[in-house]
Design a protein around this motif. Structure first.
Motif, mmCIF file in Angstrom:
data_model
loop_
_atom_site.group_PDB
_atom_site.id
_atom_site.type_symbol
_atom_site.label_atom_id
_atom_site.label_comp_id
_atom_site.label_asym_id
_atom_site.label_seq_id
_atom_site.Cartn_x
_atom_site.Cartn_y
_atom_site.Cartn_z
ATOM 1 N N LYS A 23 0.725 -1.071 -0.389
ATOM 2 C CA LYS A 23 0.138 0.469 0.064
ATOM 3 C C LYS A 23 1.068 1.595 -0.158
ATOM 4 C CE LYS A 23 -4.448 -0.968 2.009
ATOM 5 N NZ LYS A 23 -6.029 -0.464 3.031
ATOM 6 N N LEU A 24 0.715 1.991 -0.612
ATOM 7 C CA LEU A 24 0.853 3.411 -1.108
ATOM 8 C C LEU A 24 0.794 4.520 0.368
ATOM 9 C CD1 LEU A 24 0.745 4.335 -4.246
ATOM 10 C CD2 LEU A 24 2.787 3.655 -3.832
ATOM 11 N N ASN A 25 1.416 5.109 0.844
ATOM 12 C CA ASN A 25 0.864 6.366 2.568
ATOM 13 C C ASN A 25 0.269 7.241 1.830
ATOM 14 O OD1 ASN A 25 2.854 4.394 4.058
ATOM 15 N ND2 ASN A 25 4.582 5.505 2.830
ATOM 16 N N LEU A 26 -1.068 7.174 1.278
ATOM 17 C CA LEU A 26 -2.183 7.790 0.598
ATOM 18 C C LEU A 26 -2.551 8.169 2.472
ATOM 19 C CD1 LEU A 26 -2.652 6.757 -2.451
ATOM 20 C CD2 LEU A 26 -1.545 8.904 -1.592
ATOM 21 N N ILE A 27 -3.503 8.297 2.767
ATOM 22 C CA ILE A 27 -5.106 9.230 3.822
ATOM 23 C C ILE A 27 -5.909 9.996 3.150
ATOM 24 C CG2 ILE A 27 -5.325 9.408 5.867
ATOM 25 C CD1 ILE A 27 -2.930 8.300 7.298
ATOM 26 N N PRO A 28 -6.718 10.109 2.565
ATOM 27 C CA PRO A 28 -7.560 8.291 2.892
ATOM 28 C C PRO A 28 -7.180 8.253 1.878
ATOM 29 C CG PRO A 28 -8.994 10.204 1.785
ATOM 30 C CD PRO A 28 -7.948 10.746 2.499
ATOM 31 N N TYR A 29 -6.868 6.029 1.855
ATOM 32 C CA TYR A 29 -6.878 5.432 0.457
ATOM 33 C C TYR A 29 -7.815 5.393 -0.119
ATOM 34 C CZ TYR A 29 -3.717 2.168 -0.929
ATOM 35 O OH TYR A 29 -2.706 1.312 -1.334
#
Length: 751
Positions: A23-29
């Motif tokens: 998973k990439l470090n994106l928020i929100p996914y």
């Protein structure tokens, strides 16, 4: 050589597979993401298509620390295409696609709002891969599950400047929230300029002093506070700023309760003559707006100016915590109840809200209010903000009304998020990051049709104990990230540890911004679990648990202390202290937990009535976990029952000898928490036939100041049942008069 070549090919293929599954470090996914082979090399000069939406691209340029150049679509690094809705398309204004190719970043959406959300993802990707200077080739199709993803800010208890409010809005935009609930009026201050009523800010925007420290201490700073308010020009400036970030501001003008600041300026709007002054302490007060024509004219005039300033579809009118004491004593109110065939004062509240709603609707707007607006019947077109639990949202949705879910147990960010001994002063309660992340805004009680009435989710930040903006940052971060993913609809409680890793990566961004975020997830958290005849204390941290050291004799842990290898059996009264060490250095705060064991510790326990959702942490086991209640940990070490008695039955396992029963109850009248009215102890050998052995009166409970010890003589029994009676309806003269009292209990022991 051939063997070496095969090995290299295998390694390259394997690394691509691993990379594509991470998973990439994106928020929100994102809802849908596919990582492919290849990379987009981040250039020294980023060429932007001159067809990109202008305002949103201006925002992008302020966030990416890179050189820009504009060109046509053919040779641009970032290009945009506007989608045209079709029968098969996802009909969502916030939908976007983001395609990263080796030579180009392509964004498409139906609206500029969708484009804006896409560039938030782009910003996070550039930040994550800035050191490598290359972003993986990928395809994202994304949209939020909920249309209302909100954060609230109370500027009445403590005020924040225009620049600070703008920063707050920026935080919301970063994590794709789209609603800012601005709490502008309350008992402690009126914070919005109303030109027709200048005394609202001349008188109502200041108070002579403020409460400090814990509520139960009842101490004040002796310092005048204010005048603090926003001019209408400043309001317009903030609204424009939010609009540029595709955030809707929902203003809140409190009524009929929480009105002391307004009544201080215009006492003729009350049921009594006053005089009044803005509140210097926190809590709920009996003087509220009187439902007479001059009051409604005043409120309509105020709302006229508010609605000119704020273009939001919804206007929040509060409606919470309105004591009925003054209305009961008011001749006008009682005549109004009779004249309109209202059932009681709760019916009068509904009359009040419906009258305001009718006026707001006539201006093309809708009202939303806290779930107490359900009292006496919900106004025809009103939406409900469900804060006392989920019941209000369920009731609204089942009756065809929209609701925003914001239950205190998950969404109140004025609660502690870590061990109160290592945290700044907070209102109380315990809402750690993991709990926020676990929340599902759709109650299981709703069917598919009813669930569509849940607009979304919101977190609230009340500022009784938050004196400055650094503290605001501390309370919302990182919990805002969890709220973001819950609102987007991609959170999954079972994947919390993975989410926690992404949060820690986001800390790098907050560090660059100078944000004072909470580091509670680095600290040791403890959980009491049943363990054979007594209990065990399970420790955890966001880091490797092998770095945890602990002591059981109240001494400070060092690198040479016991290494944590699993739950620590607790069979006697200990003070367990723990901390996390890395490379020989202390990396966390030192956590401390005192245990007081008795013959009930760790035993099976059943409650006849369940505690309020907001104060049910640990369930019935909290009453036999060996931990005494701490006033700072209302949401963690106590169980709270509103308007209900607490009856617990403890199974000791075998017939056991004991001569004393003890338990704790709490008193904090400012928070509607009252001592028990009485307590009765029953014993049984079979769990069915109980014999009353002792009773303690209200006077005895008061004399003991809530720390109750009942001598029952030498007994020999298998089951203990204790019934602790709630104080009932709060009497006049107390905060929350005429409302159901809270009963807080903890740790039922036997010696």
């Amino acid at each position: 050589m051939q063997r070496l070549l095969s090995t290299i090919i295998f390694i390259l293929l394997f690394s691509n597979i691993v990379f594509s599954q991470t998973k990439l470090n994106l928020i929100p996914y994102p809802q849908n993401i596919k990582i492919n082979k290849g990379e987009f090399i981040i250039p020294d000069v980023l060429v932007l298509s001159n067809h990109l939406p202008k305002e949103e691209t201006k925002y992008l340029k302020t966030k990416l620390k890179i050189t820009f150049q504009e060109s046509n679509n053919r040779d641009a690094h970032i290009v945009y295409s506007k989608l045209q809705p079709s029968e098969s398309s996802i009909k969502n204004d916030e939908f976007y696609t983001l395609t990263i190719l080796p030579h180009q970043i392509q964004i498409s959406s139906y609206t500029n709002q969708g484009y804006f959300l896409a560039i938030q993802t782009v910003i996070q990707l550039f930040e994550e891969f800035k050191n490598e200077k290359k972003i993986p080739v990928l395809k994202i199709e994304d949209y939020p599950k909920f249309s209302w993803r909100g954060m609230h800010l109370d500027v009445c208890r403590h005020f924040f400047t225009v620049d600070e409010v703008k920063q707050y809005i920026d935080y919301l935009a970063m994590y794709k929230l789209n609603t800012f609930h601005w709490h502008l009026t309350d008992d402690q201050g009126w914070r919005i300029e109303i030109k027709k009523y200048p005394r609202l800010t001349q008188v109502g925007s200041k108070r002579k002093e403020s409460m400090i420290g814990a509520y139960v201490d009842h101490t004040f700073d002796g310092k005048p506070y204010g005048p603090y308010f926003y001019t209408q020009e400043q309001i317009k400036e903030v609204v424009t700023y939010a609009k540029e970030r595709h955030i809707t501001i929902v203003p809140e003008i409190e009524m009929p309760g929480h009105a002391l600041a307004a009544l201080s300026a215009y006492p003729e709007l009350a049921c009594t003559k006053g005089p009044f002054e803005p509140a210097t302490e926190w809590g709920v007060f009996e003087d509220v707006f009187c439902p007479k024509e001059e009051t409604f004219q005043f409120l309509e005039n105020v709302l006229d100016e508010v609605m000119v300033l704020f273009p939001s579809p919804y206007i929040h009118i509060g409606g919470d915590e309105c004591p009925k004491t003054r209305w009961k004593e008011c001749t006008h109110c009682q005549e109004l109840i009779k004249k309109n065939n209202l059932k009681d004062e709760h019916g009068l509240q509904s009359y009040f809200i419906q009258k305001i709603e009718k006026y707001v609707n006539s201006k093309g707007r809708k009202i939303i209010g806290w779930d107490e607006i359900l009292e006496g019947g919900l106004a025809p077109n009103a939406a409900v903000m469900s804060w006392t639990g989920i019941k209000g949202g369920i009731e609204a949705a089942k009756s065809g009304h929209f609701a925003v879910m914001t239950p205190g147990s998950y969404c109140y960010f004025d609660h502690y998020q870590g061990d109160p001994q290592t945290e700044p002063n907070a209102f109380g309660g315990f809402t750690p990051l993991e709990k926020v992340y676990s929340y599902n805004p759709i109650p299981t009680e709703l069917n598919e049709k009813e669930a569509k009435y849940i607009l979304g989710v919101q977190a609230n930040l009340w500022t009784e104990y938050i004196l400055d903006f650094k503290h605001v940052q501390y309370m919302i971060f990182p919990r805002l990230m969890a709220l973001s993913e819950v609102g987007w609809g991609t959170s999954d409680a079972k994947d919390y540890k993975e989410f926690e890793g992404r949060v820690i990566n986001q800390f790098k961004i907050l560090d660059k911004m100078g944000v004072n975020y909470a580091k509670s997830i680095y600290n040791i958290s403890g959980k009491v679990i049943p363990n054979g005849p007594v209990v065990a204390y399970e420790l955890s941290t966001s880091q490797n648990t092998k770095g945890i050291r602990y002591t059981i004799d109240a001494t400070q842990p060092t690198i040479n202390s016991q290494v944590y290898q699993g739950p620590i059996p607790v069979s006697k009264s200990w003070i367990i202290k723990s901390a996390y060490f890395e490379n020989g250095a202390l990396k966390s705060a030192i956590s401390s937990q005192e245990f007081n064991t008795s013959k009930t510790t760790g035993k099976s326990i059943i409650l006849e009535e369940q505690p309020s959702e907001n104060y049910s942490f640990g369930g019935a086991f909290t009453l036999v976990d060996g931990i005494m209640g701490n006033q700072k940990q209302l949401g963690k070490t106590w169980l709270g029952f509103q308007g209900k008695d607490a009856t617990a039955t403890i199974d000791l396992g075998t017939k056991t000898e004991f001569s004393e029963i003890y338990f704790n109850v709490l008193e904090n009248k400012g928070s509607w928490i009252h001592l028990a009215k009485s307590a009765t102890v029953f014993l049984s050998d079979n769990g069915k036939d109980f014999k009353k052995v002792s009773e303690i009166s209200k006077e005895e409970i008061q004399k003991a100041k809530g720390k109750i010890k009942i001598n029952i003589g030498k007994q020999y029994s298998k089951y203990i049942k204790i019934k602790i009676e709630n104080a009932g309806i709060i009497p006049a003269g107390n905060p929350g008069a005429d409302s159901k009292a809270w009963l807080f209990i903890d740790e039922i022991g036997a010696l």
